[in-house]
Motif scaffolding. Structure first.
Motif, PDB file in Angstrom:
ATOM      1  N   SER A 134       0.837  -1.195   0.000  1.00  0.00           N
ATOM      2  CA  SER A 134       0.000   0.000   0.000  1.00  0.00           C
ATOM      3  C   SER A 134       0.874   1.247   0.000  1.00  0.00           C
ATOM      4  O   SER A 134       1.840   1.342   0.748  1.00  0.00           O
ATOM      5  N   VAL A 135       0.535   2.192  -0.854  1.00  0.00           N
ATOM      6  CA  VAL A 135       1.311   3.436  -0.882  1.00  0.00           C
ATOM      7  C   VAL A 135       1.017   4.276   0.359  1.00  0.00           C
ATOM      8  O   VAL A 135       1.637   5.302   0.586  1.00  0.00           O
ATOM      9  N   LEU A 136       0.049   3.828   1.148  1.00  0.00           N
ATOM     10  CA  LEU A 136      -0.302   4.592   2.349  1.00  0.00           C
ATOM     11  C   LEU A 136       0.539   4.178   3.545  1.00  0.00           C
ATOM     12  O   LEU A 136       0.496   4.811   4.579  1.00  0.00           O
ATOM     13  N   MET A 137       1.299   3.092   3.384  1.00  0.00           N
ATOM     14  CA  MET A 137       2.021   2.590   4.534  1.00  0.00           C
ATOM     15  C   MET A 137       3.528   2.656   4.326  1.00  0.00           C
ATOM     16  O   MET A 137       4.056   2.007   3.436  1.00  0.00           O
ATOM     17  N   ILE A 159      19.799  -7.301  -2.321  1.00  0.00           N
ATOM     18  CA  ILE A 159      18.906  -6.162  -2.118  1.00  0.00           C
ATOM     19  C   ILE A 159      19.189  -5.468  -0.783  1.00  0.00           C
ATOM     20  O   ILE A 159      18.371  -4.710  -0.275  1.00  0.00           O
ATOM     21  N   ALA A 160      20.386  -5.734  -0.233  1.00  0.00           N
ATOM     22  CA  ALA A 160      20.703  -5.167   1.083  1.00  0.00           C
ATOM     23  C   ALA A 160      20.736  -3.637   1.040  1.00  0.00           C
ATOM     24  O   ALA A 160      20.339  -2.976   1.994  1.00  0.00           O
ATOM     25  N   ASP A 161      21.200  -3.096  -0.070  1.00  0.00           N
ATOM     26  CA  ASP A 161      21.295  -1.632  -0.123  1.00  0.00           C
ATOM     27  C   ASP A 161      19.936  -0.958  -0.271  1.00  0.00           C
ATOM     28  O   ASP A 161      19.819   0.262  -0.209  1.00  0.00           O
ATOM     29  N   LEU A 162      18.895  -1.766  -0.447  1.00  0.00           N
ATOM     30  CA  LEU A 162      17.545  -1.189  -0.543  1.00  0.00           C
ATOM     31  C   LEU A 162      16.797  -1.320   0.777  1.00  0.00           C
ATOM     32  O   LEU A 162      15.628  -0.966   0.867  1.00  0.00           O
ATOM     33  N   SER A 163      17.480  -1.825   1.814  1.00  0.00           N
ATOM     34  CA  SER A 163      16.739  -2.292   2.992  1.00  0.00           C
ATOM     35  C   SER A 163      15.975  -1.193   3.721  1.00  0.00           C
ATOM     36  O   SER A 163      15.063  -1.486   4.464  1.00  0.00           O
ATOM     37  N   LEU A 164      16.341   0.053   3.515  1.00  0.00           N
ATOM     38  CA  LEU A 164      15.605   1.119   4.203  1.00  0.00           C
ATOM     39  C   LEU A 164      14.534   1.756   3.318  1.00  0.00           C
ATOM     40  O   LEU A 164      13.789   2.619   3.759  1.00  0.00           O
ATOM     41  N   ARG A 165      14.479   1.337   2.061  1.00  0.00           N
ATOM     42  CA  ARG A 165      13.464   1.888   1.160  1.00  0.00           C
ATOM     43  C   ARG A 165      12.070   1.402   1.527  1.00  0.00           C
ATOM     44  O   ARG A 165      11.908   0.253   1.929  1.00  0.00           O
ATOM     45  N   LEU A 177       8.496  -0.214   0.871  1.00  0.00           N
ATOM     46  CA  LEU A 177       8.131  -1.287  -0.054  1.00  0.00           C
ATOM     47  C   LEU A 177       7.487  -0.772  -1.331  1.00  0.00           C
ATOM     48  O   LEU A 177       7.732  -1.285  -2.418  1.00  0.00           O
ATOM     49  N   TYR A 178       6.639   0.257  -1.186  1.00  0.00           N
ATOM     50  CA  TYR A 178       5.925   0.706  -2.377  1.00  0.00           C
ATOM     51  C   TYR A 178       6.840   1.353  -3.413  1.00  0.00           C
ATOM     52  O   TYR A 178       6.443   1.581  -4.544  1.00  0.00           O
ATOM     53  N   ALA A 179       8.096   1.639  -2.998  1.00  0.00           N
ATOM     54  CA  ALA A 179       9.027   2.244  -3.950  1.00  0.00           C
ATOM     55  C   ALA A 179       9.890   1.199  -4.651  1.00  0.00           C
ATOM     56  O   ALA A 179      10.765   1.532  -5.430  1.00  0.00           O
ATOM     57  N   LEU A 180       9.652  -0.089  -4.371  1.00  0.00           N
ATOM     58  CA  LEU A 180      10.463  -1.135  -4.983  1.00  0.00           C
ATOM     59  C   LEU A 180       9.823  -1.627  -6.281  1.00  0.00           C
ATOM     60  O   LEU A 180       8.618  -1.551  -6.460  1.00  0.00           O
TER      61      LEU A 180
END
Lengths: 243, 266
Positions: free
Chosen positions: A76-79, A107-113, A115-118
């Motif tokens: 969800s883009v809301l979360m 995907i470790a370098d994405l770990s703080l992104r 979810l909706y941006a993946l």
């Protein structure tokens, strides 16, 4: 350790699954092949026990831990939920292990992104990291690598094979991709409402049922694979595309 | 002192409601049930009428009917396979219509204005105690259901595959929401209780997209609580200063906060 005996399921007056029996043994990699609408997802969900009373013909070893990767995740883009947080959500896996999995899957370098941006492929890897970090006895993967590019798929299948051997973990993969799955698999089951054919990869592809399900192309492609030219063939195809 | 003892009770009541509606509001927004509060409030009106007819306190009737709806709703969605939103859209006007017919036929009197705007300036000690107990209850519920609900928002199959009894959790969560609204309606009114739920959570969604703040579900919930409380303070302050109706003043402050945030972050 996990099995279905004569499992049938009706939905809206339509038979989705009919008399399906299969069992998953320890350390076994089983590929579930079938056309769209053939009931692959339904069968996996049935094995997971998502159908309550209707799943009465599903047998699971007591205390069996299952890692599940659903076909798709719709964040969800809301979360604002980060990838790392998702991988650890409702899971008893220690943080280091989760981070190690994220590292292994690249995907470790994405770990703080959030979810909706993946991307779709990154989400699939995230779910795989989540499923494999909780020391499951068995992985149930529903088209786990849709959206992952071809070279990535090969790498992940190789990784999955190493993972399952190292952790004594069996794997059940649903797929409609004939070419890439079969390399690592011990047994292939073709499902189109009923189980049409089953067995070792090279013997299954010779059956008439397989040909009728997947047509000539599937058969022809696999015949090459079976002679060990699988990887080289794909490489040349990719090379051709690049040129 | 600006806030005297009499106003202090109103402030305390509003702050307690504001605090619990932070995380509760986040859950409703994530689950796409922003209209939930509204429907619950309408159905609660029906409950109040029934309670008056049955000779019990309207508040109990509200809680009872709200809980009933909590039990019924998951069943209705499963049976009709309609979206929650559609079902809510059906239930809200129907229950108000039923309530109105009952009121007209039995000539009992109901103060609709009090229901809409609440009686924030007439909070009693008993009210405070009731809210406090309710909030502890809902707080415990939220604490235990927080992670499962987040996972469920992402994928119900994934949540079910972990062996989480999501149907039960649905009912519990809806019951918690119903309890919150039934408790809040008497004091804050339908308007404010819904604003408490939806406005701050929506502001924080915008916040989380544009700033480094609120980058996790928990931070979003805490942010909602802070925003809610700030608006309670400011709204009550303005109400006293300008002699405005208290509930409406807080509601308007929340709206201004939303306008400011959505104008600032584009």
């Amino acid at each position: 350790m996990l099995s279905a005996r004569n499992f049938s399921l009706l939905r809206g007056g339509k038979t989705i699954l009919e008399d399906v029996s299969l069992s998953l043994r320890r350390q076994e990699i089983v590929t579930l092949l079938g056309p769209n609408g053939g009931g692959k997802t339904t069968l996996l969900q049935g094995l997971l026990g998502l159908y309550g009373r209707e799943s009465s013909s599903i047998y699971r070893m007591r205390g069996l831990r299952i890692g599940y990767v659903p076909q798709k995740l719709h964040p969800s883009v809301l979360m604002p939920l980060s990838l790392r947080r998702f991988a650890m959500l409702c899971s008893s896996a220690p943080r280091e292990l989760v981070e190690q999995r994220l590292e292994e899957l690249g995907i470790a370098d994405l770990s703080l992104r959030p979810l909706y941006a993946l991307s779709g492929g990154e989400l699939q890897k995230a779910m795989l990291a989540r499923a494999t970090s909780k020391q499951a006895d068995c992985l149930i993967l529903d088209e786990p690598l849709s959206g992952v590019d071809e070279s990535g798929q090969q790498k992940i299948y190789a990784w999955l094979e190493r993972y399952s051997r190292a952790h004594n973990c069996s794997v059940l993969i649903a797929s409609h991709d004939l070419h890439l799955v079969m390399g690592a698999t011990d047994r292939v089951i073709c499902l189109d409402r009923r189980i049409r054919c089953e067995g070792k990869a090279h013997s299954v592809v010779r059956t008439a049922a397989f040909a009728s399900l997947f047509g000539k192309t599937g058969y022809a492609l696999y015949a090459h694979d079976h002679k060990g030219k699988h990887k080289s063939r794909i490489k040349t195809q990719k090379g051709a595309k690049r040129r | 002192m600006f806030f005297d003892a009499f106003l202090l009770k109103s402030l305390l009541a509003a702050l307690m409601l504001a605090c619990i509606s932070g995380p509760l509001g986040c859950v409703t927004v994530w689950k796409g049930m922003a209209r939930f509060g509204e429907t619950f409030a309408h159905v609660a009106l029906f409950g109040a009428v029934i309670a008056i007819l049955g000779g019990i306190l309207p508040g109990y009737g509200m809680i009872l009917v709200a809980l009933l709806l909590a039990l019924l709703l998951p069943f209705l969605t499963a049976r009709t396979k309609l979206s929650i939103d559609s079902l809510l859209g059906i239930l809200a006007p129907s229950s108000v219509a039923l309530a109105l017919i009952l009121v007209q036929q039995t000539s009992i009197s109901i103060d609709f204005e009090a229901l809409l705007f609440g009686e924030l300036l007439a909070v009693t000690n008993k009210d405070l105690a009731l809210i406090a107990i309710g909030i502890v209850f809902i707080g415990i519920l939220l604490y235990y259901l927080w992670s499962p609900v987040i996972l469920d928002v992402l994928s119900r199959d994934l949540a079910l595959s972990e062996g989480l009894p999501m149907r039960l959790y649905d009912v519990l969560m809806t019951a918690g929401l119903g309890l919150f609204i039934a408790l809040g309606v008497k004091i804050a009114g339908l308007l404010l209780i819904n604003a408490f739920l939806v406005v701050p959570a929506s502001c924080l969604v915008i916040f989380s997209r544009h700033t480094r703040f609120a980058q996790s579900p928990e931070r979003m919930a805490i942010g909602s609580v802070l925003l809610n409380c700030a608006c309670v303070f400011l709204g009550l302050f303005l109400a006293v200063l300008l002699d405005l109706p208290a509930g409406a003043s807080i509601c308007a402050t929340l709206f201004i906060a939303f306008c400011a945030i959505s104008a600032f972050f584009r």
